[in-house]
Design an enzyme around this catalytic site. Sequence first.
Site, mmCIF file in Angstrom:
data_model
loop_
_atom_site.group_PDB
_atom_site.id
_atom_site.type_symbol
_atom_site.label_atom_id
_atom_site.label_comp_id
_atom_site.label_asym_id
_atom_site.label_seq_id
_atom_site.Cartn_x
_atom_site.Cartn_y
_atom_site.Cartn_z
ATOM 1 N N ARG A 61 13.357 -16.151 9.073
ATOM 2 C CA ARG A 61 13.828 -14.785 9.314
ATOM 3 C C ARG A 61 15.155 -14.564 8.603
ATOM 4 N NH1 ARG A 61 12.827 -13.192 15.662
ATOM 5 N NH2 ARG A 61 10.576 -13.563 15.721
ATOM 6 N N ASP A 63 18.523 -12.058 7.840
ATOM 7 C CA ASP A 63 19.346 -11.049 8.496
ATOM 8 C C ASP A 63 19.370 -9.753 7.698
ATOM 9 O OD1 ASP A 63 20.019 -12.791 10.534
ATOM 10 O OD2 ASP A 63 21.887 -13.445 9.603
ATOM 11 N N TYR A 124 18.067 -21.483 -0.411
ATOM 12 C CA TYR A 124 18.764 -20.221 -0.597
ATOM 13 C C TYR A 124 19.722 -20.327 -1.784
ATOM 14 C CZ TYR A 124 17.427 -18.295 4.001
ATOM 15 O OH TYR A 124 16.743 -17.801 5.076
ATOM 16 N N ARG A 212 25.788 -18.432 5.301
ATOM 17 C CA ARG A 212 26.939 -17.568 4.993
ATOM 18 C C ARG A 212 28.250 -18.137 5.543
ATOM 19 N NH1 ARG A 212 26.441 -11.914 6.717
ATOM 20 N NH2 ARG A 212 24.736 -12.372 8.157
#
Length: 285
Positions: A61, A63, A124, A212
């Site tokens: 999932r 954000d 990522y 992040r």
Amino acid sequence: MSDDVQDGFVRIRLDLSYDGKDFSGWAKQARGQRTVQGDIEDALKTVTRSKETYELTVAGRTDAGVHARGQVAHVDLPVELWAEHRDKLLRRLAGRLSHDVRVWRLTEAPSGFNARFSAVWRRYAYRVTDNPGGVDPLLRGHVLWHDWTLDMDAMNAAAERLVGEHDFAAYCKKRDGATTIRTLQELRWERRPGGILEATVKADAFCHNMVRSLVGALLFVGDGHRPVDWPAKVLAAGVRDSAVHVVRPHGLTLEEVGYPADELLAARNLEARNKRSLPGSAGCC
């Protein structure tokens, strides 16, 4: 826990990508905000003329504001519906979906496949520039501007100390009942053409805000506000540190999801459902 497909249904793997700018994340929201899951489920329902919504399960999932180039999901469809629509479904979805989300491939999943629990890693990329003039306007939706010169060698030296299996509680937004133990397989920075610094962040799984937060800590090292050993000390402390800045979402893209060989899918599916603990720590299974 069994993940067998119901009799009369077939599991379909979807490979997809999206620009996260105008989405409130992947998952459907109670207040009806626009989400990737909601858009695809609605489009699937419309183009197959179905009375019910068939729910998607996703590998990871994302954000609000986060992008994906190599997202993977699955959906269980009635055998008859799949047989009727399979040849034209991809094109019909392309005609129905907004231009900021695309389904690139629809395939029958092998036995034991689960988009979320069968995955062995997610990769990522986070992109940032320290160009004093700012971000190329054509890239502004995918690259963060950091208004300080960044020392990539220092960031990589700090990143090396975070790789491995750890409790990443200091870099995660805690969720009740969820473990924050993860195996960070790769964390490194490269300077790409045009002055863009790209972080590759690869792990078996991620907890909320983990990527992040890690990037935010490393940027503080790169611009000289913190020493090279600071991110590792934060990790060892095991609690959220207010000095760790969660960077903005638009620089983050889910690039790829990895799966084992078909014969190992079911075993991985079961293994991933077990709640992990570090050696010597409390808890079981």
